[in-house]
Write an enzyme that holds these catalytic residues in place. Sequence first.
Site, short mmCIF file in Angstrom:
data_model
loop_
_atom_site.label_atom_id
_atom_site.label_comp_id
_atom_site.label_asym_id
_atom_site.label_seq_id
_atom_site.Cartn_x
_atom_site.Cartn_y
_atom_site.Cartn_z
CB CYS A 224 -0.94 0.00 1.19
SG CYS A 224 -0.13 -0.06 2.80
CG HIS B 142 -4.42 0.48 4.65
ND1 HIS B 142 -3.79 -0.16 3.60
CD2 HIS B 142 -5.56 1.04 4.11
CE1 HIS B 142 -4.50 -0.03 2.52
NE2 HIS B 142 -5.57 0.71 2.79
CG ASP C 135 -8.05 1.73 0.59
OD1 ASP C 135 -6.87 1.33 0.52
OD2 ASP C 135 -8.81 1.39 1.51
#
Length: 570
Positions: A350, A483, A504
């Site tokens: 991520c 995250h 995202d």
Amino acid sequence: MLTCAFCGEEIMLEEDMKTHLLLSHMENASRCSLCSLSGVSYDELSFHISSAHPETQLGAQGPPHITPPAGRSAAANTQSHKTPPSCWAQDSCDTDAEATHCSDTIDCHKQDITSKSRASSTGETATATIQSPRRRQKAVALSNKDNKGFKYEHSKAKQKRLCSKREEELFSCPMCPQVCNSCEMLQEHVELHLQEQHSSGGSAQEACSPAMTSPSALRLSAAAHSPGSDQRLARELQREDEARQEREDFKKLQKQFGLDGGGGYSRQMERSMEKAVARGLLGPAEFHCKRAEMMESLASGLDDGRTRTQGVLRALSEYYQTEARDCVHVWLSADTDHFCSSAGDTGWGCGYRNIQMLLSSLHTIDAYAPLLQEKAVPSIPRVQSMIEEAWKEGLDPHGASHFNQRLQGTRAWIGATEIYALLTSLGISARIIDFHRPTGPDNSHPQLFDWVKQYFQSSRSGRLPPRLIQTSMPPLYLQHQGHSRSIVGLEQRRNGSLSLLLLDPASPASDTRRLLSRDTLPTALKQLRKPPRNLKHTQYQLVAVQGGLSAEEKQRRIVGSRTLCAERIP
């Protein structure tokens, strides 16, 4: 004339002999000649001998060792030891059978006792008794029956008092419930455990805790027993268990953060394609074709664009111009492409995907495009290489040491400090803002939303109506535990509440492409909109891009990154 078999006293009548046996030998206190037990009744002594000294029971070689009460002569002691074992069957009588048993024994004395062994000159009397086989068998049967009844009636506490060992002489095995009487026996017992484990090929070693078979535990168990040995053993085992748990936790952390040597992006992508081939979802020819494309993309250092979705901010701008009338103000960042995770970086990529989103936006801004080394968005392995180059320039030495100066070929997670180091090495000014604790009800962060609003309001390039403000500001990198995402806009409703618009990397490309259609955009927009109630992590960090750096400023940033500190709010 009748002679007592215990004390040698001569008595005329049979009834007097019964009374003498009952009062002098069955009710008076006696002591055991085989151990230190004394001060007990005759019944207790009989039970003690039958349970603690079974070798003296009926049928054993030699008489039982019962010492008569105080006051008996030495001659009487001698006489009692010369009596055959069968005469001792009367010792366990305690009911009406006792009288019958004693009567049979006295009748045996009447018929079989001879006086040719008496010594009248010394006052000592020796009597040899001979019983018939029939009477001996009857006496043995009665004695066994009475002994069983006596054992049943005695309580557990009395048996423990008569037969138990001293507690301080017992040694417990650290590997099983076995109790040993000495440390030598304990050592031999533990060695048997170790031999069994060795012969079983290590299966017992796995079943038993390593701390229980360690040399320190064996040494403490086999040592001389002392009051503090159990505490030392417990502390030693606890230290070894804590060290083992620490090693296991460290291995789990290494695996979680991709530092276990399991390979990086390319290796994970290959394993994913191999699993697809094994499941029949991918043919061998297609596998080799995709693998060749992946290797070509990695060699070029540019992203292959398979996870990229363009035109998201343009679609949002068109939507807010005509729809969402409940919003009084909407701020949007500069054009930003969405990059989602792929099979090669699922679970750890991520941070790298958010860097790709940020770089895709910087390429569209004239003030930053000349500072970028690559003319297109780099691939994940290339981003890892760029961060390593920033470390070599001296940026964030503490973070570099955490990763052992190496990111390529790993699945290591990155965060705000790595983003800062990369941007600084490119000559781009960046700030890290740390919202280290909640500042609103229900663990919310209203000050974070206010800061984002001020960030977008600082841009003066927007010339659209006040309801929609299309800025030229790059997106914000938002990091929290586990995250990271990218902030590409902010909504303000009529009641004054604020909502972030987030891209995202965990959202698949199919969901993001729904933003490009007017029909599905309102539904898909719900995945982007995040009000304060949806951001409840304890800590958040933002990375904001704010202009370029001169050579002198870049050098000062490199020196200052040796003790890199974020701006804490509040």
